[in-house]
Enzyme design. Structure first.
Site, PDB file in Angstrom:
ATOM      1  CG  ASP A  35     -17.184 -30.026  41.509  1.00 26.23           C
ATOM      2  OD1 ASP A  35     -17.358 -30.426  42.664  1.00 26.23           O
ATOM      3  OD2 ASP A  35     -16.268 -30.454  40.770  1.00 26.23           O
ATOM      4  CD  GLU A  44     -15.634 -36.397  43.461  1.00 24.05           C
ATOM      5  OE1 GLU A  44     -14.618 -36.142  42.792  1.00 24.05           O
ATOM      6  OE2 GLU A  44     -16.780 -36.056  43.095  1.00 24.05           O
TER       7      GLU A  44
HETATM    8  C1  GLC Z   1     -14.498 -33.299  41.431  1.00 27.22           C
HETATM    9  C2  GLC Z   1     -14.723 -32.783  42.825  1.00 27.22           C
HETATM   10  C3  GLC Z   1     -13.984 -31.503  43.124  1.00 27.22           C
HETATM   11  C4  GLC Z   1     -12.689 -31.441  42.329  1.00 27.22           C
HETATM   12  C5  GLC Z   1     -13.040 -31.390  40.866  1.00 27.22           C
HETATM   13  C6  GLC Z   1     -11.796 -31.391  39.968  1.00 27.22           C
HETATM   14  O1  GLC Z   1     -15.682 -33.838  40.901  1.00 27.22           O
HETATM   15  O2  GLC Z   1     -16.064 -32.637  43.265  1.00 27.22           O
HETATM   16  O3  GLC Z   1     -13.762 -31.462  44.536  1.00 27.22           O
HETATM   17  O4  GLC Z   1     -11.955 -30.288  42.690  1.00 27.22           O
HETATM   18  O5  GLC Z   1     -13.892 -32.465  40.463  1.00 27.22           O
HETATM   19  O6  GLC Z   1     -11.106 -32.609  40.088  1.00 27.22           O
END
Ligand code: GLC
Length: 624
Positions: A322, A516
């Site tokens: 991530d 988030e």
């Molecule tokens: C974010 C998220 C993830 C996402 C990634 C790219 O922090 O946790 O779900 O796909 O970054 O945007």
């Protein structure tokens, strides 16, 4: 090849010339007509007739360590202003984070951007195309004209896997129309505590429901030959929805990126089944979770990433980190890099200082702290997905797909998804709204607010209240669908005397958008303005309370005062689907994907601090 006797020597020397010519021509005469030098056969990795595995093995054998490390590196478009940076760094992937879009933010603007990165990738020595990723978690949220569907919690309420697959297919068409070929979805999180800011990204609180919806993978990835195929991502592995309240060490988060404290058996029973379903569906990538399991970051969890996911489940795709997730493993960056890659992370979403990552990983390999075999396994997994997607044969955007962006067909599908996601939790006979309602009042914070009904991951990462883009609000839907003779009036503020003048009121309450951990909360109560408005209006006239939210909100003291209660979740751009059910043009078939608590103490599900009767149980709603 023919030989001519030299000129001037034809007459007297003709015999000699003929003899000489015959000798010279002998090989020709023996081997038949002359042929041009045959073109070199294409390298096996360029032969689409060969399997992705065979092609990947051939390509891997040709690659330098720098080229391999490049394939394992993903950078955000914001740090790549010059597409030639992709050539120079030999990057394997580029992404758009939440809200990261080109100008103009149109399908053509996107396609021009992505194709420029693709041309730069094809200009590398081996010409390996890039994967371009974006979070199309409820439609192509970064693209202003895209159709946005209900977030997953609403799709979970539909209990309709075929619909979810169709939504993913339509989303793939709009993503592919912009040149992107990878979506970081579906989230297969099992949300066990609705105070979590990512609850709405979950299909529900039960692993069996979430597993059923893993079929989204086949919607996104399609079948060989499909024009619009995008790589899917099952995320966030593992246990992101089961963290312990208060365990997060990220900023002021309460649950997100926290610690999931379960035995391996409990973790496997609650959170693993959706990944088993996704692997069976052929998912090409899995994203590691920011969260931890019993104190160890998932990005460092070799047992779960390698032994369980790749070993026991037989996952053949690649694991992507991530956003800067490996940085959380340790302040010592080389340690963090080698720990993550050795644990089973195959591609790193750096996403900014990609040169530092590449330099560090290269040094760790050269020092023998990351085995070459691990690098080769990671690169093979990435290349196989690129071959499976057909990227080497079709690296550039199919511009004809642009016609599907925001199309009426996609809007109709989204409207059906909204209809099926509505959950009717109470009805004292005021629904459906009929023609006997002559004066209909519409009010509440989320009645005429497209930003609120779309939620996070919409235009921007966090989303925002207000008219952030075009679409149909719930009010607009109620106006357009009103029965003949019914006058629909919107009022932002209403006192009792005014409310009494109406036959019925639709009070649409909800939450401001979030994404988030910024959505983590210790209080599920309705905001005071919505609460007081509902109390006033519903005491003065018959009312329908519609809740537009990413999770259940506490409406306990309002329940006796309202004449109907509908959970609308986060419906996206097609708010007309909410009006359809209120007017009875579509039946209420949705059922709760999560338990609806009475109090803040009735969470997390399974381990509530208040084991009293919840307001509505999982699965509540009219039977079909
Ligand atoms: C974010 C998220 C993830 C996402 C990634 C790219 O922090 O946790 O779900 O796909 O970054 O945007």
């Amino acid at each position: 090849m023919t030989t001519d006797a030299p000129a001037g020597r034809r007459s007297g020397g003709a015999g000699r010339a003929l003899a000489v010519g015959t000798v010279l021509a002998l090989p020709f005469l023996l081997q038949g007509p002359a042929r041009a030098t045959p073109p070199a056969a294409p390298a096996p990795y360029r032969d689409a007739a060969l399997s992705p595995q065979v092609r990947a093995a051939d390509l891997l054998a040709r690659m330098t360590l720098a080229e391999k490390v490049g394939q394992m590196t993903q950078a955000e478009r914001g740090v790549l202003p010059d597409p030639q940076d992709v050539t120079r760094a030999m990057l394997g992937s580029v992404l758009s984070g939440g809200g990261s879009a080109p100008t103009p933010n149109t399908p053509a603007g996107w396609a021009d951007m992505v194709d420029a990165y693709q041309r730069a990738a094809l200009a590398t020595r081996l010409g390996i195309p890039v994967l371009y990723g974006t979070d199309a978690v409820h439609g192509h949220g970064n693209l202003k004209g895209a159709v946005l569907y209900p977030h997953n919690i609403g799709l979970g309420a539909t209990r309709d896997p075929a619909l979810v697959q169709a939504v993913a297919r339509a989303t793939a068409e709009e993503v592919a129309a912009t040149g992107a070929n990878w979506t970081f979805s579906p989230c297969l999180c099992v949300a066990r505590d609705v105070r979590w800011g990512r609850t709405y990204e979950s299909f529900g609180e039960r692993p069996e429901l979430v597993s059923d919806m893993a079929v989204a993978v086949t919607g996104y990835q399609g079948a060989p030959g499909d024009r619009a195929r995008v790589l899917a991502t099952a995320k966030h592995f593992l246990g992101d929805g089961g963290t312990t309240y208060g365990s997060s060490t990220t900023g002021d988060y309460l649950l997100d990126q926290g610690d999931t404290r379960l035995s391996e058996a409990q973790l496997g029973a609650l959170h693993l089944p959706p990944y088993r379903a996704a692997v069976r569906a052929g998912v090409g990538s899995v994203m590691a979770s920011f969260s931890s399991w019993n104190g160890t970051r998932m990005h460092a969890q070799r047992h779960l990433l390698t032994d369980v996911l790749k070993g026991q489940l037989g996952f053949q795709g690649f694991v992507v980190s991530d956003w800067a997730g490996i940085d959380q493993i340790a302040p010592d960056y080389p340690l963090a890099v080698r720990t993550a890659v050795n644990a089973g992370i195959d591609m790193v979403m750096v996403p900014n200082d990609y040169r530092r990552f590449m330099t560090t990983l290269t040094a760790e390999v050269e020092a023998g702290r990351v085995p070459t075999s691990r690098i080769d396994d990671a690169v093979t997994r990435i290349l196989v997905q690129k071959f499976r997607l057909g990227l080497f044969e079709h690296p550039f955007t199919d511009r004809s797909l642009a016609a599907g962006v925001g199309s009426s067909a996609h809007r109709a599908l989204a409207r059906r998804a909204v209809q099926e996601s509505q959950v009717l939790l109470k009805n004292d006979g005021v629904l459906p709204i009929r023609a006997n309602v002559k004066r209909l009042l519409v009010t509440g914070s989320s009645a005429d607010d497209l930003g609120r009904q779309m939620g996070g991951w919409s235009v921007t990462w966090q989303g925002a209240s207000g008219p952030t883009r075009s679409g149909t609000t719930i009010l607009a839907g109620l106006r357009a669908g009103a029965p003949a003779g019914t006058k629909v009036e919107y009022r932002a503020a209403v006192d009792a005397a005014t409310a009494r003048r109406y036959d019925l009121a639709v009070v649409v309450v909800g939450e401001a958008p979030y994404a988030e951990g910024k959505g983590d909360t210790d209080d599920l109560s309705l905001n005071a303005a919505d609460h007081d408005l509902a109390r006033t209006v519903c005491a003065a006239t018959r009312c329908v309370l519609v809740v537009v939210s990413g999770r259940p909100l506490l409406v306990t003291d309002l329940l006796p005062r309202v004449h109907a209660l509908v959970a609308a979740w986060l419906p996206g751009t097609e708010g007309g689907g909410v009006a359809d059910t209120l007017y009875g043009r579509a039946g209420f078939t949705g059922r709760l994907p999560v338990t609806w608590p009475d109090t803040n103490a009735q969470v997390p599900v399974g381990r509530p601090r208040d084991a009293g009767r919840t307001m509505f149980p999982y699965g509540a709603g009219p039977t079909r």
